[in-house]
Design an enzyme around this catalytic site. Structure first.
Site, short mmCIF file in Angstrom:
data_model
loop_
_atom_site.label_atom_id
_atom_site.label_comp_id
_atom_site.label_asym_id
_atom_site.label_seq_id
_atom_site.Cartn_x
_atom_site.Cartn_y
_atom_site.Cartn_z
N ASP A 162 4.39 0.06 -7.22
CA ASP A 162 2.80 -0.19 -7.85
C ASP A 162 2.10 0.73 -6.87
O ASP A 162 0.91 0.48 -7.56
CB ASP A 162 2.86 -2.00 -7.50
CG ASP A 162 1.18 -1.97 -8.07
OD1 ASP A 162 1.13 -2.18 -9.26
OD2 ASP A 162 0.03 -2.72 -7.05
N GLU A 213 -3.62 8.55 -4.90
CA GLU A 213 -3.07 7.81 -6.04
C GLU A 213 -5.02 7.80 -6.89
O GLU A 213 -5.93 8.19 -6.22
CB GLU A 213 -3.85 5.88 -5.84
CG GLU A 213 -1.51 5.40 -5.85
CD GLU A 213 -2.26 3.93 -4.86
OE1 GLU A 213 -3.67 3.27 -4.60
OE2 GLU A 213 -1.78 3.49 -4.76
N HIS A 255 -1.29 0.14 -9.31
CA HIS A 255 -1.58 -0.48 -8.33
C HIS A 255 -2.33 -1.74 -9.12
O HIS A 255 -3.90 -1.46 -9.25
CB HIS A 255 -2.38 0.64 -7.81
CG HIS A 255 -3.05 -0.43 -6.28
ND1 HIS A 255 -3.47 0.80 -5.23
CD2 HIS A 255 -3.32 -1.41 -6.09
CE1 HIS A 255 -3.38 -0.33 -3.87
NE2 HIS A 255 -3.77 -1.40 -4.92
N ARG A 261 0.32 -1.50 0.01
CA ARG A 261 -0.29 -0.18 0.18
C ARG A 261 1.17 1.48 0.28
O ARG A 261 1.83 1.23 0.68
CB ARG A 261 -1.30 0.08 0.71
CG ARG A 261 -2.07 -0.55 0.83
CD ARG A 261 -3.16 -0.13 0.04
NE ARG A 261 -4.32 -1.35 0.10
CZ ARG A 261 -4.53 -2.03 -0.46
NH1 ARG A 261 -3.87 -2.94 -1.29
NH2 ARG A 261 -5.61 -2.39 -0.83
#
Length: 329
Positions: free
Chosen positions: A265, A270, A289, A241
């Site tokens: 990632d 985000e 992600h 995360r």
């Protein structure tokens, strides 16, 4: 809608396999909502459709306001395993289980972590450029590295961390595991080295791969002080995360040469702004992600999500997939 039907809201990202399980039931009505719906629009939809009895979430936030808007929520599920966007205490107060997709996407995330390690160590982008840009003669000045014989530190030994460990061991790496919530005996029994002190383990690691959940305890966990303990030849991988790694501290470490590279990632924001300074560094690789969102994983997660919903409506929740176990019993 017939009075005995249960209304279930599902995000548009739910695949056909999951929908088919729910649509096969004549006591369920499905309604779809956009995966990137705003909180205000989602709350308005819940109020308009109330009573809503279940919801399958993607990235949408869910808490007290949404529970009140739904009117008669029985189960909240995530098409995934992370739940930092869900107010778990609010659900517990209302005796509503929060369920996740179990191991459905674990192999996919583990594969992505290994992919990022290999991409960085084998200098994939640079090797490609040497061929396509006509700079082949420079190849001996940009030699790639092996994973063989290197030390990898896996932080978090849950569904994903355990699978990542297996894949790293298959590459003949020395696997170190840090997880204060797992017994050292269990980690050793699985064939890995349990490390009790994170600081000391970071100094040994050639690769750090993060697989712990995002909690108040882990937000900002990998800050400047911890990153300074790592080897300048080491690589950091985060498929867990955003926010667990302090991005400014990471940028400073990478830009100054105190860290060899990073694979990310996930991000603090985000989607991240394109002006994020990390994106300008040649030793950083990124993904949006999607580590756990392969074609196969979406099918597995959607099917498990549907089974989670049905288990609650049928009065027999799949216990291992319930996050707030206090609502059971």
């Amino acid at each position: 809608m017939a009075a005995n039907k249960k209304k279930i809201l599902v995000t548009e990202s739910m695949s056909k396999t999951g929908r088919a399980l729910l649509n096969a039931r004549d006591d369920i009505e499905l309604l779809e909502f956009p995966n990137m719906i705003s909180s205000e629009d989602f709350q308005a939809m819940l109020r308009a459709q109330a009573p809503v009895h279940g919801v399958a979430l993607g990235a949408t936030r869910f808490g007290e306001v949404e529970l009140q808007a739904a009117g008669d929520m029985k189960v909240v599920t995530r098409i995934g395993v992370g739940y930092d966007a869900v107010d778990v205490p609010a659900l517990s107060r209302h005796k509503v289980p929060l369920m996740v997709a179990g191991t459905a996407n674990s192999p996919s995330v583990a594969e992505c972590a290994l992919f990022m390690m290999l991409t960085l160590a084998k200098r994939a982008a640079e090797m490609h450029a040497l061929v396509t840009e006509g700079t082949w003669p420079q190849r001996l000045g940009k030699l790639p590295y092996d994973l063989f014989g290197k030390s990898v530190l896996i932080v978090g030994f849950g569904r994903i961390g355990t699978r990542t460990a297996k894949r790293c061991q298959a590459m003949e790496m020395q696997v170190l595991v840090y997880d204060p919530y797992k017994s050292a005996a269990d980690i050793r029994a699985a064939g890995y080295e349990a490390v009790p002190e994170l600081n000391a383990a970071l100094a040994r690691a050639d690769f750090l791969t993060i697989h712990c959940p995002k909690t108040p305890e882990t937000v900002g966990m990998f800050n400047g002080a911890l990153l300074r303990l790592m080897k300048p030849t080491a690589y950091l991988i985060n498929t867990a995360r955003g926010g667990i790694v302090d991005e400014k501290a990471l940028y400073d470490a990478l830009a100054s040469g105190r860290l060899a590279g990073a694979g990310l990632d996930v991000f603090e924001q985000e989607p991240p702004p394109v002006s994020n300074p990390l994106f300008k560094l040649p030793n950083v690789i990124t993904a949006p992600h999607v580590a756990g969102v392969t074609r196969e994983a979406v099918d597995r997660m959607s099917e498990q999500t549907a089974r989670n919903i049905l288990s609650v409506l049928d009065g027999d929740p799949i216990q291992q997939n319930v996050i707030n176990q206090d609502v059971l019993g």
